[in-house]
Design a protein around this motif. Structure first.
Motif, mmCIF file in Angstrom:
data_model
loop_
_atom_site.group_PDB
_atom_site.id
_atom_site.type_symbol
_atom_site.label_atom_id
_atom_site.label_comp_id
_atom_site.label_asym_id
_atom_site.label_seq_id
_atom_site.Cartn_x
_atom_site.Cartn_y
_atom_site.Cartn_z
ATOM 1 N N MET B 1 36.980 -9.060 -39.363
ATOM 2 C CA MET B 1 36.084 -9.233 -40.509
ATOM 3 C C MET B 1 34.634 -9.259 -40.019
ATOM 4 N N SER B 5 31.142 -1.844 -44.059
ATOM 5 C CA SER B 5 30.814 -0.416 -44.066
ATOM 6 C C SER B 5 29.805 -0.112 -45.165
ATOM 7 N N ASP B 6 29.180 1.074 -45.084
ATOM 8 C CA ASP B 6 28.255 1.509 -46.127
ATOM 9 C C ASP B 6 28.926 1.505 -47.501
ATOM 10 N N LEU B 7 30.199 1.905 -47.546
ATOM 11 C CA LEU B 7 30.911 1.995 -48.822
ATOM 12 C C LEU B 7 31.128 0.609 -49.415
ATOM 13 N N GLU B 8 31.453 -0.352 -48.546
ATOM 14 C CA GLU B 8 31.635 -1.727 -49.011
ATOM 15 C C GLU B 8 30.298 -2.327 -49.455
ATOM 16 N N SER B 9 29.224 -2.005 -48.728
ATOM 17 C CA SER B 9 27.887 -2.459 -49.145
ATOM 18 C C SER B 9 27.532 -1.889 -50.506
ATOM 19 N N ALA B 10 27.863 -0.603 -50.731
ATOM 20 C CA ALA B 10 27.550 0.036 -52.008
ATOM 21 C C ALA B 10 28.252 -0.696 -53.146
ATOM 22 N N MET B 11 29.540 -1.027 -52.954
ATOM 23 C CA MET B 11 30.285 -1.737 -53.996
ATOM 24 C C MET B 11 29.656 -3.100 -54.272
ATOM 25 N N GLN B 12 29.297 -3.797 -53.200
ATOM 26 C CA GLN B 12 28.698 -5.134 -53.361
ATOM 27 C C GLN B 12 27.345 -5.061 -54.068
ATOM 28 N N MET B 13 26.552 -4.018 -53.752
ATOM 29 C CA MET B 13 25.234 -3.875 -54.390
ATOM 30 C C MET B 13 25.371 -3.589 -55.882
ATOM 31 N N LEU B 14 26.374 -2.775 -56.255
ATOM 32 C CA LEU B 14 26.598 -2.483 -57.675
ATOM 33 C C LEU B 14 26.966 -3.762 -58.423
ATOM 34 N N ILE B 15 27.848 -4.552 -57.831
ATOM 35 C CA ILE B 15 28.289 -5.803 -58.468
ATOM 36 C C ILE B 15 27.118 -6.794 -58.556
ATOM 37 N N LYS B 16 26.396 -6.936 -57.449
ATOM 38 C CA LYS B 16 25.286 -7.897 -57.379
ATOM 39 C C LYS B 16 24.190 -7.542 -58.387
ATOM 40 N N THR B 17 23.845 -6.236 -58.446
ATOM 41 C CA THR B 17 22.754 -5.821 -59.334
ATOM 42 C C THR B 17 23.116 -6.053 -60.795
ATOM 43 N N ILE B 78 29.504 0.907 -64.615
ATOM 44 C CA ILE B 78 30.015 1.682 -63.469
ATOM 45 C C ILE B 78 30.197 3.152 -63.857
#
Lengths: 98, 98
Positions: B1, B5-17, B78
């Motif tokens: 852990m 990854s960039d893809l996981e960061s992208a998902m987190q940024m979408l949720i956070k925003t 989304i």
């Protein structure tokens, strides 16, 4: 210009990651089964589990390759990522105080 | 852990925003028209243009609010982001050597 919001970074990361794998072999703008598997294991290991040949990866590949042409285009990839992101959001909300 | 990854960061940024704006007023888990407008102008100014009351923002709001309940949930958000990302990808590919 110059400043990039989180949302813009997210879009750029999705595009960059797809092409990092789609460009490896065959059609440069689609993922074949090998490229998709590599992308899922390397980029989404945390979400799908880290086993090298786990059920989640096989299930995703079979779902996306419903027409059996063995290729996933960018739109299909984005639909997958959208579904995963919604699932993640639901998961996090379950742990929020109501 | 630990490694993301960039893809996981992208998902987190979408949720956070989404939640950064949806939590401001009313239903904490949906965007009302004011919250959506603020999100689009502050986070997607580069893509939609920087004018304070431009047509692009109005068009997106009207498209997403087709049922006129005045609220956009995470799944609708989304779908919008997916459509924008596919459009961006097409735009970049037009400038690639064929």
């Amino acid at each position: 210009m110059g400043w990039t919001s989180d949302l813009e970074s997210a879009m750029q990361m999705l595009i960059k990651t797809f092409h990092k794998y789609s460009g490896k072999e065959g059609d440069k703008y689609t993922l074949n089964r090998g490229e998709l598997k590599e992308l899922l294991l390397e980029e989404l290991g945390t979400y799908l589990g880290n086993s090298k040949d786990n059920e989640a990866v096989e299930k995703v590949m079979n779902d996306l390759d419903a027409n059996n042409d063995g290729e996933v285009d960018f739109t299909e990839f984005i639909i997958l990522m959208g579904a995963l992101t919604v699932a993640c959001n639901d998961f996090f909300l379950d742990f929020q105080p109501k």
